[in-house]
Design a protein around this motif. Structure first.
Motif, PDB file in Angstrom:
ATOM      1  N   GLU A 139       0.731  -1.217  -0.131  1.00 22.26           N
ATOM      2  CA  GLU A 139      -0.170  -0.001  -0.020  1.00 22.26           C
ATOM      3  C   GLU A 139       0.836   1.202   0.022  1.00 22.26           C
ATOM      4  O   GLU A 139       2.033   1.333   0.364  1.00 22.26           O
ATOM      5  CB  GLU A 139      -1.210   0.033   1.326  1.00 22.26           C
ATOM      6  CG  GLU A 139      -1.656  -1.174   1.316  1.00 22.26           C
ATOM      7  CD  GLU A 139      -2.707  -1.619   0.245  1.00 22.26           C
ATOM      8  OE1 GLU A 139      -3.097  -0.405  -0.481  1.00 22.26           O
ATOM      9  OE2 GLU A 139      -3.249  -2.561  -0.003  1.00 22.26           O
ATOM     10  N   GLY A 140       0.304   2.343  -0.470  1.00 21.02           N
ATOM     11  CA  GLY A 140       1.001   3.521  -0.434  1.00 21.02           C
ATOM     12  C   GLY A 140       2.050   3.735  -1.542  1.00 21.02           C
ATOM     13  O   GLY A 140       2.392   2.884  -2.379  1.00 21.02           O
ATOM     14  N   PHE A 141       2.823   4.938  -1.471  1.00 20.79           N
ATOM     15  CA  PHE A 141       3.710   5.189  -2.587  1.00 20.79           C
ATOM     16  C   PHE A 141       5.069   6.199  -2.240  1.00 20.79           C
ATOM     17  O   PHE A 141       5.842   6.212  -2.698  1.00 20.79           O
ATOM     18  CB  PHE A 141       2.972   5.690  -3.750  1.00 20.79           C
ATOM     19  CG  PHE A 141       2.252   7.026  -3.432  1.00 20.79           C
ATOM     20  CD1 PHE A 141       2.856   8.106  -3.628  1.00 20.79           C
ATOM     21  CD2 PHE A 141       0.835   6.852  -2.960  1.00 20.79           C
ATOM     22  CE1 PHE A 141       2.197   9.436  -2.919  1.00 20.79           C
ATOM     23  CE2 PHE A 141       0.184   7.957  -2.487  1.00 20.79           C
ATOM     24  CZ  PHE A 141       0.772   9.364  -2.490  1.00 20.79           C
ATOM     25  N   SER A 142       4.595   6.837  -1.183  1.00 17.93           N
ATOM     26  CA  SER A 142       5.545   7.887  -0.775  1.00 17.93           C
ATOM     27  C   SER A 142       7.117   7.496  -0.394  1.00 17.93           C
ATOM     28  O   SER A 142       7.893   8.395  -0.866  1.00 17.93           O
ATOM     29  CB  SER A 142       4.885   8.867   0.483  1.00 17.93           C
ATOM     30  OG  SER A 142       4.936   7.923   1.605  1.00 17.93           O
ATOM     31  N   ASP A 143       7.166   6.392  -0.004  1.00 16.77           N
ATOM     32  CA  ASP A 143       8.868   5.974   0.372  1.00 16.77           C
ATOM     33  C   ASP A 143       9.131   5.109  -0.647  1.00 16.77           C
ATOM     34  O   ASP A 143      10.221   4.454  -0.326  1.00 16.77           O
ATOM     35  CB  ASP A 143       8.687   5.509   1.547  1.00 16.77           C
ATOM     36  CG  ASP A 143       8.155   6.412   2.743  1.00 16.77           C
ATOM     37  OD1 ASP A 143       8.699   7.767   2.654  1.00 16.77           O
ATOM     38  OD2 ASP A 143       7.744   6.063   3.881  1.00 16.77           O
ATOM     39  N   SER A 144       8.481   4.882  -1.647  1.00 18.41           N
ATOM     40  CA  SER A 144       8.886   3.903  -2.786  1.00 18.41           C
ATOM     41  C   SER A 144      10.105   4.291  -3.736  1.00 18.41           C
ATOM     42  O   SER A 144       9.900   5.637  -4.173  1.00 18.41           O
ATOM     43  CB  SER A 144       7.738   3.261  -3.575  1.00 18.41           C
ATOM     44  OG  SER A 144       6.710   2.611  -2.546  1.00 18.41           O
ATOM     45  N   PRO A 145      10.854   3.508  -4.254  1.00 11.00           N
ATOM     46  CA  PRO A 145      11.847   4.106  -5.133  1.00 11.00           C
ATOM     47  C   PRO A 145      11.173   4.240  -6.498  1.00 11.00           C
ATOM     48  O   PRO A 145       9.950   3.700  -6.828  1.00 11.00           O
ATOM     49  CB  PRO A 145      12.709   3.110  -5.253  1.00 11.00           C
ATOM     50  CG  PRO A 145      12.047   1.617  -4.811  1.00 11.00           C
ATOM     51  CD  PRO A 145      11.187   2.060  -3.546  1.00 11.00           C
ATOM     52  N   ILE A 146      12.022   5.007  -7.521  1.00 11.89           N
ATOM     53  CA  ILE A 146      11.420   4.993  -8.808  1.00 11.89           C
ATOM     54  C   ILE A 146      12.380   4.387  -9.664  1.00 11.89           C
ATOM     55  O   ILE A 146      13.379   3.687  -9.108  1.00 11.89           O
ATOM     56  CB  ILE A 146      11.478   6.729  -9.244  1.00 11.89           C
ATOM     57  CG1 ILE A 146      12.882   7.254  -9.148  1.00 11.89           C
ATOM     58  CG2 ILE A 146      10.430   7.246  -8.398  1.00 11.89           C
ATOM     59  CD1 ILE A 146      12.906   8.676  -9.731  1.00 11.89           C
ATOM     60  N   GLY A 147      12.548   4.381 -10.899  1.00 15.11           N
ATOM     61  CA  GLY A 147      13.237   3.774 -11.771  1.00 15.11           C
ATOM     62  C   GLY A 147      12.806   2.189 -11.861  1.00 15.11           C
ATOM     63  O   GLY A 147      11.700   1.875 -11.830  1.00 15.11           O
ATOM     64  N   ALA A 148      14.062   1.373 -11.976  1.00 12.13           N
ATOM     65  CA  ALA A 148      13.768  -0.124 -12.122  1.00 12.13           C
ATOM     66  C   ALA A 148      14.869  -0.967 -11.642  1.00 12.13           C
ATOM     67  O   ALA A 148      16.043  -0.324 -11.527  1.00 12.13           O
ATOM     68  CB  ALA A 148      13.347  -0.351 -13.495  1.00 12.13           C
ATOM     69  N   ASP A 149      14.569  -2.165 -11.070  1.00 12.21           N
ATOM     70  CA  ASP A 149      15.489  -2.847 -10.670  1.00 12.21           C
ATOM     71  C   ASP A 149      15.780  -4.317 -11.764  1.00 12.21           C
ATOM     72  O   ASP A 149      14.631  -5.077 -12.018  1.00 12.21           O
ATOM     73  CB  ASP A 149      14.985  -3.736  -9.353  1.00 12.21           C
ATOM     74  CG  ASP A 149      15.296  -2.475  -8.361  1.00 12.21           C
ATOM     75  OD1 ASP A 149      16.272  -2.455  -7.701  1.00 12.21           O
ATOM     76  OD2 ASP A 149      14.067  -1.590  -7.991  1.00 12.21           O
ATOM     77  N   TRP A 150      16.751  -4.439 -12.273  1.00 13.83           N
ATOM     78  CA  TRP A 150      17.078  -5.559 -13.195  1.00 13.83           C
ATOM     79  C   TRP A 150      17.461  -6.678 -12.297  1.00 13.83           C
ATOM     80  O   TRP A 150      18.738  -6.833 -11.739  1.00 13.83           O
ATOM     81  CB  TRP A 150      18.131  -5.287 -14.290  1.00 13.83           C
ATOM     82  CG  TRP A 150      18.459  -6.108 -15.123  1.00 13.83           C
ATOM     83  CD1 TRP A 150      19.393  -7.102 -14.981  1.00 13.83           C
ATOM     84  CD2 TRP A 150      17.877  -6.458 -16.555  1.00 13.83           C
ATOM     85  NE1 TRP A 150      19.561  -7.933 -16.092  1.00 13.83           N
ATOM     86  CE2 TRP A 150      18.715  -7.708 -17.013  1.00 13.83           C
ATOM     87  CE3 TRP A 150      16.958  -5.896 -17.222  1.00 13.83           C
ATOM     88  CZ2 TRP A 150      18.461  -8.129 -18.136  1.00 13.83           C
ATOM     89  CZ3 TRP A 150      16.595  -6.597 -18.296  1.00 13.83           C
ATOM     90  CH2 TRP A 150      17.384  -7.686 -18.926  1.00 13.83           C
ATOM     91  N   ILE A 151      16.690  -7.729 -12.055  1.00 11.21           N
ATOM     92  CA  ILE A 151      16.973  -8.876 -11.180  1.00 11.21           C
ATOM     93  C   ILE A 151      17.430 -10.125 -11.767  1.00 11.21           C
ATOM     94  O   ILE A 151      16.623 -10.857 -12.484  1.00 11.21           O
ATOM     95  CB  ILE A 151      15.776  -9.268 -10.206  1.00 11.21           C
ATOM     96  CG1 ILE A 151      15.168  -7.724  -9.696  1.00 11.21           C
ATOM     97  CG2 ILE A 151      16.065 -10.092  -9.365  1.00 11.21           C
ATOM     98  CD1 ILE A 151      13.942  -7.936  -9.169  1.00 11.21           C
ATOM     99  N   ALA A 152      18.755 -10.290 -11.887  1.00 13.60           N
ATOM    100  CA  ALA A 152      19.427 -11.364 -12.593  1.00 13.60           C
ATOM    101  C   ALA A 152      19.767 -12.505 -11.609  1.00 13.60           C
ATOM    102  O   ALA A 152      20.174 -13.763 -11.759  1.00 13.60           O
ATOM    103  CB  ALA A 152      20.486 -11.219 -13.658  1.00 13.60           C
ATOM    104  N   ASP A 153      19.643 -12.186 -10.176  1.00 17.94           N
ATOM    105  CA  ASP A 153      19.922 -13.131  -9.171  1.00 17.94           C
ATOM    106  C   ASP A 153      18.587 -13.816  -8.679  1.00 17.94           C
ATOM    107  O   ASP A 153      17.791 -13.473  -8.497  1.00 17.94           O
ATOM    108  CB  ASP A 153      20.122 -12.338  -7.934  1.00 17.94           C
ATOM    109  CG  ASP A 153      20.349 -13.266  -6.759  1.00 17.94           C
ATOM    110  OD1 ASP A 153      20.058 -14.272  -6.467  1.00 17.94           O
ATOM    111  OD2 ASP A 153      21.318 -12.486  -6.010  1.00 17.94           O
ATOM    112  N   LEU A 154      18.542 -14.991  -9.520  1.00 13.69           N
ATOM    113  CA  LEU A 154      17.160 -15.679  -9.477  1.00 13.69           C
ATOM    114  C   LEU A 154      17.074 -16.198  -8.037  1.00 13.69           C
ATOM    115  O   LEU A 154      15.715 -16.491  -7.638  1.00 13.69           O
ATOM    116  CB  LEU A 154      17.385 -17.040 -10.307  1.00 13.69           C
ATOM    117  CG  LEU A 154      17.689 -16.629 -11.705  1.00 13.69           C
ATOM    118  CD1 LEU A 154      17.624 -17.931 -12.566  1.00 13.69           C
ATOM    119  CD2 LEU A 154      16.597 -15.482 -12.521  1.00 13.69           C
ATOM    120  N   ASP A 155      17.620 -16.424  -7.307  1.00 19.58           N
ATOM    121  CA  ASP A 155      17.481 -16.909  -5.879  1.00 19.58           C
ATOM    122  C   ASP A 155      16.745 -15.623  -5.091  1.00 19.58           C
ATOM    123  O   ASP A 155      15.613 -15.763  -4.312  1.00 19.58           O
ATOM    124  CB  ASP A 155      18.734 -16.994  -4.907  1.00 19.58           C
ATOM    125  CG  ASP A 155      19.424 -18.444  -5.360  1.00 19.58           C
ATOM    126  OD1 ASP A 155      18.675 -19.317  -5.692  1.00 19.58           O
ATOM    127  OD2 ASP A 155      20.567 -18.547  -4.999  1.00 19.58           O
TER     128      ASP A 155
END
Length: 381
Positions: A139-155
């Motif tokens: 829920e909410g949005f105020s403390d969330s990051p922007i941009g994007a995360d490229w997740i190649a760490d499958l674990d």
């Protein structure tokens, strides 16, 4: 017939028309704006989407990123003002692929979109250990990051999002994205528009008058009879009828419309995590029909191509709170240009196709093959 004067006329009381009337009402001299629609506000296709938003648009230039960043700024400001009455979240979009050959182009597109102003691209390579990545708050949005995360760490990816296919090779978590209650947003904007002087009129637009190449008035048919309004500003926000209304001004708009359906169903087995972002399968796929099913599809749906390769873009998200079992899913696997038609003509195989497609991303959906949930299909143009 008497003629009243208004500062602007907006045709169409869907989410675009309501928003236009609200902002015009805030910035005009008298605030007298006429919002006309022959149907009740927000009653056609505006409330039929998956209600999602994102600032992550891959070009061809930065125009859409700039537009969406500004739009999200406005949404967040309104959410702050109203105590988040329309439940804006920033869970994000999680794009997933099981195709290793797709990684170079997918990463290049992500880098380019980041450079256009969508926010930083953070890399989480395989076997990197602690990377600082955290899933979004539900829920909410105020403390969330922007941009994007490229997740190649499958674990890391599977620990964060259990239930994903083990075939997934990367996840791209777009962060300035999520969803909200479009119905509640429309109510807030419409009430504020009325407070600013916007008049809502249940009527049909008949004509748009022009003088010396400029709009000068409109004619409508209301319950009380025909009425004329003088105005220098006319907004065509007629949704599926945008071309029809534009022709009243002598303009042929180079636009077309597609019918997009969505399916809602009860995920009684809890395959989709209730805290999940919007999950997007970024790969094309061929569904595993049996020989008998293939033959039946050839007979019943000879032109749909359902037994061939279907495009990427299948997406799903949880709907409602933690105690809700509902999942929304949408797959625009066949979207030819079509004329507007009511009642909406949905493919009877749509729910079955979507549920089968979801098994590529979420293998747990196989549990519904023997006893599929009762789906509800709706949508809009």
């Amino acid at each position: 017939m008497t003629e009243a004067t208004v500062e602007a006329v907006v045709c169409g009381a869907g989410i675009a028309g309501i928003s236009a009337a609200y902002h015009l009402g805030r910035h005009t001299r008298t605030g007298r704006i006429l919002l006309i629609d022959e149907r009740a506000p927000f009653s056609l296709t505006s409330d039929k989407s998956t209600e999602c938003y994102r600032n992550w648009w891959p070009g061809p230039d930065a125009g859409m990123v700039r537009l969406m960043n500004r739009s999200i700024d406005l949404l967040e400001a309104l959410a702050e003002e109203t105590g988040n009455a329309f439940h804006l979240n920033r869970r994000g979009y999680l794009y997933l692929t099981a195709d290793a050959d797709h990684l170079p182009s997918m990463h290049a597109t992500a880098s380019a979109t980041s450079a256009m102003g969508a926010g930083p691209l953070r890399e989480h390579p395989a076997n990197a250990g602690s990377s600082g990545y955290e899933p979004a708050e539900p829920e909410g949005f105020s403390d969330s990051p922007i941009g994007a995360d490229w997740i190649a760490d499958l674990d890391l990816l599977h620990r964060s999002y259990p239930g994903l296919s083990p075939k997934v090779v990367v996840g791209l978590h777009v962060r300035r994205a999520g969803w909200f209650s479009a119905q509640q947003l429309a109510v807030i904007l419409l009430n504020r528009a009325r407070e600013a002087g916007v008049e809502v009129c249940n009527a049909r637009l008949v004509a748009v008058h022009q003088s010396a190449g400029h709009v000068c008035g409109v004619r409508i048919d209301a319950a009380a009879g025909p009425q004329e309004f003088a105005t220098p500003i006319f907004v065509d926000a007629a949704g599926p009828f945008v071309q029809e209304v534009a022709r009243l001004v002598g303009i042929e708009l180079p636009v077309y419309q597609e019918l997009h359906a969505k399916v809602a169903f009860a995920d009684s087995s809890g395959v989709v995590d209730r805290n999940a972002p919007l999950l997007v399968w970024d790969d094309s796929q061929t569904l595993d029909w049996s020989a008998e099913e293939r033959q039946a599809l050839r007979e019943v749906h000879p032109d749909t191509g359902l037994i061939g390769r279907l495009p990427s873009g299948l997406h799903a998200r949880p709907e409602g709170g933690l105690d809700s079992p509902t999942v929304l899913a949408l797959w625009p696997y066949r979207t030819p240009a079509v004329p507007a038609n009511w009642p909406l003509p949905f493919d009877p195989a749509y729910a079955e196709v979507v549920l089968r497609g979801l098994t590529s991303m979420l293998p747990g959906m196989q549990t519904y093959r023997a006893r599929p949930p009762r789906p509800y299909v709706d949508g809009g143009y």
